[in-house]
Design a protein around this motif. Structure first.
Motif: not given
Length: 122
Positions: A55-81
């Motif tokens: 979320i911090e990186r997403m906020g920085q990307a929005v402020v800088e006008g860059k493309k917003v990436r995902s929040l890493g749902m697959l990574h969090r699911f992998a940790m639970a897996g």
């Protein structure tokens, strides 16, 4: 955006919760239940911190006008897996239901903290 003080408060709550769970593991006969809770809680807070930094990186990307990436749902699911895999590989040491309950620990702490903050602000 989340403030760092909120994240530090959640971290201190997690430390108290994990200390309580370690005491439960050490002083009760329910070792597998408490180890499952400990594993689930650790994975839960790792997932919360991954989400916080994304979320911090997403906020920085929005402020800088860059493309917003995902929040890493697959990574969090992998940790639970991975936690589920650990429990299935070592069923004598970990309890599956308590690990799943531990996976919800961070969200429960966030919910309880927000209730206390709402009641305290009134």
């Amino acid at each position: 955006m989340l403030q760092k003080s909120i994240v530090h408060r959640y971290l201190s709550y997690a430390a108290y919760l994990l200390a309580f769970l370690v005491l439960g593991w050490g002083f009760t006969p329910y070792h597998d239940v408490f180890l499952g809770l400990i594993l689930g809680t650790i994975v839960s807070f790792i997932n919360i911190f991954i989400l916080y930094f994304r979320i911090e990186r997403m906020g920085q990307a929005v402020v800088e006008g860059k493309k917003v990436r995902s929040l890493g749902m697959l990574h969090r699911f992998a940790m639970a897996g991975l936690a589920v895999l650990i429990v299935t590989l070592f069923p004598d040491y970990f309890h599956m239901v308590s690990m799943v309950i531990g996976l919800m620990a961070a969200y429960l702490i966030i919910f309880i903290d927000s209730i206390f903050k709402t009641l305290h602000s009134r």
